[in-house]
Design a protein around this motif. Structure first.
Motif, PDB file in Angstrom:
ATOM      1  N   PHE A 101      53.422  22.333  41.999  1.00  0.00           N
ATOM      2  CA  PHE A 101      53.503  21.353  43.082  1.00  0.00           C
ATOM      3  C   PHE A 101      52.169  20.623  43.132  1.00  0.00           C
ATOM      4  O   PHE A 101      51.128  21.215  42.865  1.00  0.00           O
ATOM      5  CB  PHE A 101      53.641  22.053  44.437  1.00  0.00           C
ATOM      6  N   PHE A 102      52.191  19.363  43.511  1.00  0.00           N
ATOM      7  CA  PHE A 102      50.945  18.625  43.730  1.00  0.00           C
ATOM      8  C   PHE A 102      51.201  17.616  44.834  1.00  0.00           C
ATOM      9  O   PHE A 102      52.281  17.026  44.901  1.00  0.00           O
ATOM     10  CB  PHE A 102      50.502  17.907  42.447  1.00  0.00           C
ATOM     11  N   TYR A 103      50.234  17.414  45.697  1.00  0.00           N
ATOM     12  CA  TYR A 103      50.359  16.471  46.809  1.00  0.00           C
ATOM     13  C   TYR A 103      49.228  15.457  46.720  1.00  0.00           C
ATOM     14  O   TYR A 103      48.066  15.817  46.541  1.00  0.00           O
ATOM     15  CB  TYR A 103      50.282  17.217  48.144  1.00  0.00           C
ATOM     16  N   GLN A 104      49.580  14.177  46.833  1.00  0.00           N
ATOM     17  CA  GLN A 104      48.572  13.116  46.839  1.00  0.00           C
ATOM     18  C   GLN A 104      49.141  11.896  47.544  1.00  0.00           C
ATOM     19  O   GLN A 104      50.269  11.485  47.282  1.00  0.00           O
ATOM     20  CB  GLN A 104      48.180  12.740  45.399  1.00  0.00           C
ATOM     21  N   ASN A 105      48.371  11.322  48.451  1.00  0.00           N
ATOM     22  CA  ASN A 105      48.719  10.066  49.132  1.00  0.00           C
ATOM     23  C   ASN A 105      50.120  10.062  49.740  1.00  0.00           C
ATOM     24  O   ASN A 105      50.883   9.114  49.557  1.00  0.00           O
ATOM     25  CB  ASN A 105      48.558   8.873  48.182  1.00  0.00           C
ATOM     26  N   GLY A 106      50.468  11.123  50.425  1.00  0.00           N
ATOM     27  CA  GLY A 106      51.750  11.175  51.110  1.00  0.00           C
ATOM     28  C   GLY A 106      52.946  11.469  50.230  1.00  0.00           C
ATOM     29  O   GLY A 106      54.080  11.392  50.681  1.00  0.00           O
ATOM     30  N   LYS A 107      52.708  11.801  48.972  1.00  0.00           N
ATOM     31  CA  LYS A 107      53.801  12.093  48.051  1.00  0.00           C
ATOM     32  C   LYS A 107      53.640  13.503  47.491  1.00  0.00           C
ATOM     33  O   LYS A 107      52.526  13.951  47.216  1.00  0.00           O
ATOM     34  CB  LYS A 107      53.833  11.104  46.892  1.00  0.00           C
ATOM     35  N   ASN A 108      54.780  14.171  47.322  1.00  0.00           N
ATOM     36  CA  ASN A 108      54.805  15.455  46.637  1.00  0.00           C
ATOM     37  C   ASN A 108      55.261  15.214  45.208  1.00  0.00           C
ATOM     38  O   ASN A 108      56.211  14.465  44.966  1.00  0.00           O
ATOM     39  CB  ASN A 108      55.799  16.417  47.313  1.00  0.00           C
ATOM     40  N   TYR A 109      54.577  15.836  44.287  1.00  0.00           N
ATOM     41  CA  TYR A 109      54.935  15.781  42.876  1.00  0.00           C
ATOM     42  C   TYR A 109      55.310  17.200  42.471  1.00  0.00           C
ATOM     43  O   TYR A 109      54.551  18.135  42.712  1.00  0.00           O
ATOM     44  CB  TYR A 109      53.765  15.292  42.031  1.00  0.00           C
ATOM     45  N   ILE A 110      56.482  17.361  41.881  1.00  0.00           N
ATOM     46  CA  ILE A 110      56.958  18.681  41.499  1.00  0.00           C
ATOM     47  C   ILE A 110      57.299  18.671  40.014  1.00  0.00           C
ATOM     48  O   ILE A 110      58.077  17.835  39.557  1.00  0.00           O
ATOM     49  CB  ILE A 110      58.198  19.082  42.326  1.00  0.00           C
ATOM     50  N   LEU A 111      56.699  19.590  39.283  1.00  0.00           N
ATOM     51  CA  LEU A 111      57.018  19.759  37.861  1.00  0.00           C
ATOM     52  C   LEU A 111      58.084  20.835  37.756  1.00  0.00           C
ATOM     53  O   LEU A 111      57.878  21.978  38.166  1.00  0.00           O
ATOM     54  CB  LEU A 111      55.772  20.172  37.078  1.00  0.00           C
TER      55      LEU A 111
END
Length: 185
Positions: A101-111
């Motif tokens: 999981f990664f969070y940046q600028n109001g967005k979640n990124y999920i691999l």
């Protein structure tokens, strides 16, 4: 550890950091070695066991959605959702293999399963297939770094699209990408 007067990283330092804690209703949820501790006023109220969530898989991430539902991802066991309105697990998808999981600028990124999902306001904005063997990633500004069994990949992010810039082959693979003192390692 210092060796020859220089600092060397011998382990993923995230294991030494405070685990993720999330407030859910009046409880604080905190991962532990055998599930999720539910704390009330700083004291253990009970434990949600891994076996109650999705079998004997270790929990690797806890994410709180904007509607206050809690998402648990596990290594090898999929995703489960604990709804704010129900203290029992209400959704369980064992077919999803979340790696990071990664969070940046109001967005979640999920691999997951070789793709990076971009999620904003609880909706999937984009899904980009990266590599079947993708293990980890790190995002910094408009740059993404992806670790695979084949090596390190560099991407530019443009409007939720990931554009491959180059690959550095590393035959032993990259299992974790960290940022330490402004350096990606």
């Amino acid at each position: 550890i210092k060796k020859n007067g220089k600092e060397e990283i011998i382990s993923d330092f995230t294991y030494l950091q405070k685990p993720e804690e999330i407030t859910f209703e009046n409880y604080t949820l905190k991962p532990s070695s055998n599930g999720v501790l539910r704390l009330l006023n700083g004291k253990i109220f009970d434990t949600i066991k891994d076996t109650e969530i999705i079998g004997n898989y270790p929990i690797n991430h806890i994410l709180k959605r904007t509607n206050d539902d809690i998402i648990f991802s596990t290594h090898g066991g999929g995703i489960s959702i604990l709804k704010k309105t129900n203290s029992k697990i209400s959704f369980n998808n064992k077919n999803v293999n979340v790696r990071e999981f990664f969070y940046q600028n109001g967005k979640n990124y999920i691999l997951s399963d070789g793709s990076i999902y971009v999620i904003s306001k609880d909706k999937i904005e984009a899904k980009k297939f990266i590599a079947k063997d993708a293990l980890t990633f790190y995002i910094e500004g408009n740059n993404a770094y992806v670790g695979t069994f084949s090596g390190l990949q560099f991407y530019k992010i443009s409007k939720n699209d990931f554009i491959l810039q180059k690959t550095i082959p590393i035959t032993s693979g990259i299992s974790k990408i960290l940022k330490v003192k402004d350096k990606i390692i």
